[in-house]
Design a protein around this motif. Structure first.
Motif, mmCIF file in Angstrom:
data_model
loop_
_atom_site.group_PDB
_atom_site.id
_atom_site.type_symbol
_atom_site.label_atom_id
_atom_site.label_comp_id
_atom_site.label_asym_id
_atom_site.label_seq_id
_atom_site.Cartn_x
_atom_site.Cartn_y
_atom_site.Cartn_z
ATOM 1 N N GLY A 56 0.789 -1.222 0.000
ATOM 2 C CA GLY A 56 0.000 0.000 0.000
ATOM 3 C C GLY A 56 0.822 1.272 0.000
ATOM 4 N N ILE A 57 2.156 1.126 0.021
ATOM 5 C CA ILE A 57 3.010 2.315 -0.006
ATOM 6 C C ILE A 57 2.879 2.996 -1.369
ATOM 7 C CG2 ILE A 57 5.411 3.110 -0.099
ATOM 8 C CD1 ILE A 57 4.601 2.610 2.673
ATOM 9 N N GLU A 58 2.718 4.295 -1.361
ATOM 10 C CA GLU A 58 2.653 5.058 -2.601
ATOM 11 C C GLU A 58 4.068 5.498 -2.966
ATOM 12 O OE1 GLU A 58 -0.056 8.255 -2.233
ATOM 13 O OE2 GLU A 58 -1.779 6.993 -1.743
ATOM 14 N N TRP A 59 4.733 4.667 -3.741
ATOM 15 C CA TRP A 59 6.088 5.007 -4.157
ATOM 16 C C TRP A 59 6.032 6.155 -5.156
ATOM 17 C CZ3 TRP A 59 9.571 2.710 -1.244
ATOM 18 C CH2 TRP A 59 9.248 1.486 -0.665
ATOM 19 N N PRO A 60 7.006 7.045 -5.136
ATOM 20 C CA PRO A 60 6.993 8.187 -6.076
ATOM 21 C C PRO A 60 6.908 7.698 -7.512
ATOM 22 C CG PRO A 60 8.708 8.457 -4.421
ATOM 23 C CD PRO A 60 8.166 7.062 -4.252
ATOM 24 N N SER A 61 6.028 8.293 -8.258
ATOM 25 C CA SER A 61 5.842 7.889 -9.655
ATOM 26 C C SER A 61 6.718 8.753 -10.547
ATOM 27 C CB SER A 61 4.382 8.056 -10.085
ATOM 28 O OG SER A 61 3.966 9.384 -9.945
ATOM 29 N N TYR A 62 7.493 8.102 -11.387
ATOM 30 C CA TYR A 62 8.318 8.805 -12.352
ATOM 31 C C TYR A 62 8.650 7.859 -13.480
ATOM 32 C CZ TYR A 62 12.024 6.235 -9.972
ATOM 33 O OH TYR A 62 12.783 5.247 -9.410
ATOM 34 N N GLN A 63 9.053 8.412 -14.583
ATOM 35 C CA GLN A 63 9.463 7.617 -15.730
ATOM 36 C C GLN A 63 10.895 7.968 -16.076
ATOM 37 O OE1 GLN A 63 6.655 8.387 -18.860
ATOM 38 N NE2 GLN A 63 5.235 6.841 -18.115
ATOM 39 N N TYR A 64 11.719 6.951 -16.213
ATOM 40 C CA TYR A 64 13.119 7.178 -16.560
ATOM 41 C C TYR A 64 13.473 6.221 -17.683
ATOM 42 C CZ TYR A 64 18.091 8.083 -16.045
ATOM 43 O OH TYR A 64 19.390 8.434 -16.278
ATOM 44 N N ASN A 65 13.128 6.629 -18.873
ATOM 45 C CA ASN A 65 13.352 5.778 -20.032
ATOM 46 C C ASN A 65 14.283 6.521 -20.990
ATOM 47 O OD1 ASN A 65 13.249 3.767 -21.920
ATOM 48 N ND2 ASN A 65 11.253 4.340 -22.720
ATOM 49 N N ARG A 66 15.554 6.514 -20.650
ATOM 50 C CA ARG A 66 16.520 7.308 -21.393
ATOM 51 C C ARG A 66 17.402 6.386 -22.220
ATOM 52 N NH1 ARG A 66 21.668 8.908 -21.059
ATOM 53 N NH2 ARG A 66 22.213 11.045 -21.599
ATOM 54 N N THR A 67 17.302 6.490 -23.534
ATOM 55 C CA THR A 67 18.134 5.679 -24.421
ATOM 56 C C THR A 67 18.863 6.631 -25.359
ATOM 57 O OG1 THR A 67 16.431 3.963 -24.322
ATOM 58 C CG2 THR A 67 18.194 3.666 -25.927
ATOM 59 N N ARG A 68 19.894 7.238 -24.851
ATOM 60 C CA ARG A 68 20.688 8.191 -25.624
ATOM 61 C C ARG A 68 21.900 7.463 -26.188
ATOM 62 N NH1 ARG A 68 23.271 11.390 -28.591
ATOM 63 N NH2 ARG A 68 23.733 13.566 -28.026
ATOM 64 N N PHE A 69 22.075 7.534 -27.500
ATOM 65 C CA PHE A 69 23.252 6.926 -28.108
ATOM 66 C C PHE A 69 23.888 7.932 -29.055
ATOM 67 C CE2 PHE A 69 19.768 6.098 -30.981
ATOM 68 C CZ PHE A 69 20.303 6.269 -32.250
ATOM 69 N N ALA A 70 25.157 7.717 -29.336
ATOM 70 C CA ALA A 70 25.893 8.649 -30.188
ATOM 71 C C ALA A 70 25.811 8.206 -31.644
ATOM 72 C CB ALA A 70 27.355 8.708 -29.748
ATOM 73 N N THR A 71 25.544 9.149 -32.515
ATOM 74 C CA THR A 71 25.581 8.865 -33.944
ATOM 75 C C THR A 71 27.035 8.794 -34.403
ATOM 76 O OG1 THR A 71 25.549 11.206 -34.548
ATOM 77 C CG2 THR A 71 23.405 10.112 -34.235
#
Length: 299
Positions: free
Chosen positions: A86-101
């Motif tokens: 029942g703990i309300e964990w902080p909601s966030y999105q961390y979907n970082r896919t940075r690549f070098a060209t």
């Protein structure tokens, strides 16, 4: 101490990770008074999380450590119910896919300062991460004994779990750089098998900090936005997939347990079956007639 011993028996949990988890749980539970199991209530946990001077993204390691601790207590019968339910964990999105060209890689390599020996080593080390998918901490520990010049592979010991230990093929564009580095190392008497590739850089936290800082400063000066050293893993994976490499091959090269993570993170860069067949044809032609020398390590 008992919880730490229990963690060490869990598959894939290394000693550094256990040490970090202990410190995080200690930080959460230390309220300048003896800790009691009865203190583990949803309300108390939420208060502890709110009091932590970290951002939402940084709360994730604390929640993982606390869940592990609670799981241990429940398995030992100390807790009859889950206080984290029942703990309300902080909601966030961390979907970082940075690549070098390819253009960014060329610009980054050109822009690195090379006035000192450490700067030169840092520049080659950053490009090594992009060319092998190695974590920076792992790259700093690679020795010449870990390089197979016959198969153009390097042994990467990994930093998180046993699956990260693997032989990874070096990208073709970087191999001449590695050969030149080996030649210079032999000329300076640093080419013995036990010597590190990037020896002017200190291993561990000090070396990581120096390389990361130099990479950040170089990217800022060159106008390359939001490109970290760890993004070399993304660069390596995306370039392999765009070249037609099978998902299983990419997963092994990155040191993942299975292909699930590659599919989830890099799925949009997977090419057609025809392109994969072409990649396998080129791979077979490249390996034809190549005799693998005995590998010095067991992955």
């Amino acid at each position: 101490e008992l919880w730490a011993g229990w963690c060490s028996g869990q598959r894939g949990v290394s000693a550094p990770v256990i040490t970090q988890q202990r410190q995080r749980v200690f930080t959460l539970l230390n309220r300048k008074k003896p800790f009691r199991v009865s203190d583990l209530t949803p309300a108390a946990v939420q208060d502890w999380l709110r009091e932590l001077p970290v951002g939402k993204t940084s709360l994730l390691p604390y929640s993982i450590a606390l869940r592990s601790f609670v799981r241990y207590l429940r398995e030992r019968g100390v807790l009859s119910s889950d206080p984290l339910a029942g703990i309300e964990w902080p909601s966030y999105q961390y979907n970082r896919t940075r690549f070098a060209t390819a253009e960014e890689l060329a610009l980054l390599n050109k822009s690195f300062p090379r006035k000192t020996e450490r700067q030169r080593a840092a520049a080659v080390c950053v490009m090594f991460c992009h060319a092998t998918g190695a974590e920076l901490n792992t790259a700093l520990g690679v020795t010449w004994a870990d390089v197979n010049f016959d198969t153009r592979e390097v042994y990467l010991a990994g930093t998180k779990n046993a699956y990260r230990k693997r032989w990874a093929r070096v990208a073709n564009w970087y191999w001449p750089v590695l050969e030149d580095l080996a030649k210079k190392a032999r000329g300076k008497g640093r080419g013995e098998e036990g010597r590190r590739l990037f020896e002017p850089l200190a291993p561990g936290k000090k070396g990581r900090g120096l390389v990361s800082d130099l990479n950040r400063e170089t990217c800022a000066a060159a106008g390359i936005q939001d490109l970290h050293v760890h993004d070399g893993r993304h660069t390596f994976a995306v370039r392999l997939l765009q070249a037609g490499a099978p998902v299983e091959v990419v997963s092994h090269q990155l040191g993942h347990k299975d292909a699930k993570m590659v599919l989830e993170i890099y799925g949009k860069w997977i090419v057609s079956a025809h392109e994969r067949e072409e990649w396998e044809r080129r791979a077979d032609a490249r390996w034809k007639g190549v005799e693998e020398g005995p590998r010095r390590r067991v992955a």
